[in-house]
Design an enzyme around this catalytic site. Structure first.
Site, mmCIF file in Angstrom:
data_model
loop_
_atom_site.group_PDB
_atom_site.id
_atom_site.type_symbol
_atom_site.label_atom_id
_atom_site.label_comp_id
_atom_site.label_asym_id
_atom_site.label_seq_id
_atom_site.Cartn_x
_atom_site.Cartn_y
_atom_site.Cartn_z
ATOM 1 N N CYS A 1 42.342 36.763 41.789
ATOM 2 C CA CYS A 1 42.543 37.146 43.191
ATOM 3 C C CYS A 1 43.711 36.437 43.863
ATOM 4 O O CYS A 1 44.018 36.739 45.023
ATOM 5 C CB CYS A 1 41.263 36.878 43.976
ATOM 6 S SG CYS A 1 39.837 37.779 43.328
ATOM 7 N N CYS B 1 40.104 31.644 46.947
ATOM 8 C CA CYS B 1 39.450 31.354 45.677
ATOM 9 C C CYS B 1 39.865 32.416 44.666
ATOM 10 O O CYS B 1 40.460 33.430 45.031
ATOM 11 C CB CYS B 1 37.934 31.375 45.842
ATOM 12 S SG CYS B 1 37.303 32.968 46.449
#
Length: 478
Positions: A142, A462
């Site tokens: 991500c 994250c």
């Protein structure tokens, strides 16, 4: 020069030099800046700038993105490079950048289309960039477009380049679905078979089990746990309730809707989808009510989990792109930068129990590198993978025990003030195309600093693998 009684010294540079000075008379609470005629840059605040002697200033000139859409909707018949190409063309249109003025193009993506594994190259060629411009693709879950941007920062800092286009793309409407391993082996053997007998023998060996497809899983290879399951455990570990998660999810959608209606999401470009209508806005923003959210059942840990479809980010198609330059080059080309890209860190921790704690680890480290505190930050933009993940990170940042046990710090840095946090919505509402979110975060910080008059912004995210990223962004003086 520091006269008697003056609280702050100043440097005087005669007419024509490139640096202003700050003068603060005795007893005055706020300094003011003197700007000699012809000076391009002015420091308008009493806060220090994060410029470092001997290090190039690197600026964000512009950032754009396609509308982020729920997978399986209007983009369903496209390919990833189509979206990336649209973002690149939008950037060219918005900046009037000559197509041969770029030194390097870098894109991030997670689930790769096998036909366009180097999607950066295919998209740049499709967008009309010069075929002399090198392009490569990176992946780090991500935070893939964060890696694309910081790779560009590294190339500029090293003196290799002055002008970088970075971006990211994700296309969840059509992910690669493979044959089973046994079927793949049989098919490869068939391709090598030399006689009809060999081919018939291999065809005869195929069983029904061979035909079971392999779907790409949003799960950790090292732990075999899905991210949603991990988010549910993380929320429980930090005592995050279902109510807190639903409240945060509702906040995200409500703020995103307000920002969209107010025209604040100016990074979104219109995109004429071939064979379909023109898309001009994100379609996943859906403010609801706490009563409606409470009706949803747990999505991962059943029946007692707290993570639901509504307090999780949804599968999204979309692409983003940013123009990054050395300050000197940007000014020489007549651009007015939006922000400076300052210190950044990447972090990594246990992928089993701390999979989604990247912001909690990255934020204190990047603040320390920049010599700032949480109170210095005017704008926060954290990636919202799950509402429970966000709340767990905020609780970790506000915990002395976590700081001492896991960070090796004596005291906590504290949680961000919510009146500064994700005020234009986040990944829960705007959408989360895995490879494209990082550029959205950085561009949003730059736009919010301009809108709100702040000086420093902080991006944190994250990523799968127990990894994370954080970056400090400084407003460009107006």
């Amino acid at each position: 020069y520091r006269p008697h009684g003056l609280r702050q010294s100043f440097t005087y540079r005669p007419h024509g030099l490139r640096q202003s000075f700050t003068y603060r008379p005795h007893g005055l609470r706020q300094s003011f800046t003197y700007r000699p005629h012809g000076l391009r840059q002015i420091q308008t605040k009493s806060k220090k700038t994060l410029a470092k002697p001997g290090v190039k200033n690197i600026v964000l000139v512009e950032g754009v993105r396609t509308p982020f859409l729920l997978s399986g909707t209007t983009y369903a018949d496209l390919m990833p490079h189509d979206l990336a190409r649209a973002a690149l063309q939008g950037l060219l249109h918005k900046t009037s950048l000559p197509k041969d003025a770029v030194d390097y193009i870098i894109y991030g993506t997670v689930i790769q289309e096998v036909k366009t594994s180097n999607v950066a190259r295919e998209a740049s060629l499709g967008a009309g960039f010069s075929d002399k411009i090198p392009s490569h693709t990176v992946t780090m879950a991500c935070i893939s477009s964060n890696v694309a941007m910081t790779t560009g920062v590294g190339l500029i800092t090293a003196g290799q380049c002055d002008t970088i286009v970075a971006g990211g793309v994700e296309f969840m409407s059509d992910v690669p679905i493979r044959h089973s391993r046994k079927m793949r082996k049989t098919m490869l053997a068939l391709n090598r078979a030399k006689t009809l007998g060999q081919r018939l023998s291999l065809i005869g060996s195929i069983r029904m089990a061979h035909l079971t497809p392999e779907l790409p899983a949003v799960a950790e290879f090292s732990t075999a746990e899905t991210m949603g399951h991990s988010a549910d455990r993380l929320a429980a570990a930090f005592g995050v309730t279902r109510l807190e998660q639903d409240e945060f999810a509702l906040r995200s959608h409500t703020l995103a809707k307000q920002a969209q209606d107010a025209g604040l999401l100016s990074d979104v470009i219109s995109f004429k989808v071939p064979g379909r209508d023109t898309v001009a806005k994100d379609n996943g923003i859906r403010p609801s009510s706490m009563e409606q959210l409470a009706k949803l059942k747990p999505a991962f840990i059943k029946p007692h989990g707290t993570v639901t479809a509504a307090n999780s980010s949804f599968l999204t198609d979309g692409a983003s792109a940013v123009l990054i330059m050395s300050e000197e080059k940007a000014l020489a080309m007549g651009y007015k930068p939006k922000a400076y890209l300052r210190d950044f860190v990447f972090v990594s921790q246990d992928p089993k129990d701390q999979l989604l704690l990247g912001p909690a680890y990255g934020t204190p480290k990047v603040l320390a590198r920049a010599g700032l505190t949480m109170d210095d930050i005017d704008v926060f933009e954290f990636h919202e993978a799950f509402a429970g993940q966000i709340m767990a990170n905020l609780k970790a940042l506000d915990s002395d025990w976590f700081a001492q046990t896991y960070m090796g710090r004596k005291v906590k840095v504290g949680a961000p003030a919510m009146e500064k946090f994700n005020l234009w919505g986040g990944s829960l509402s705007l959408g989360h195309p895995f490879g494209a979110t990082g550029c959205r975060l950085v561009t949003t910080v730059a736009h919010r600093l301009l809108k709100e008059g702040g000086q420093y912004g902080l991006v944190a995210a994250c990523a799968a693998g127990g990894q994370g990223h954080a970056m400090v962004i400084e407003a460009y003086p107006q």
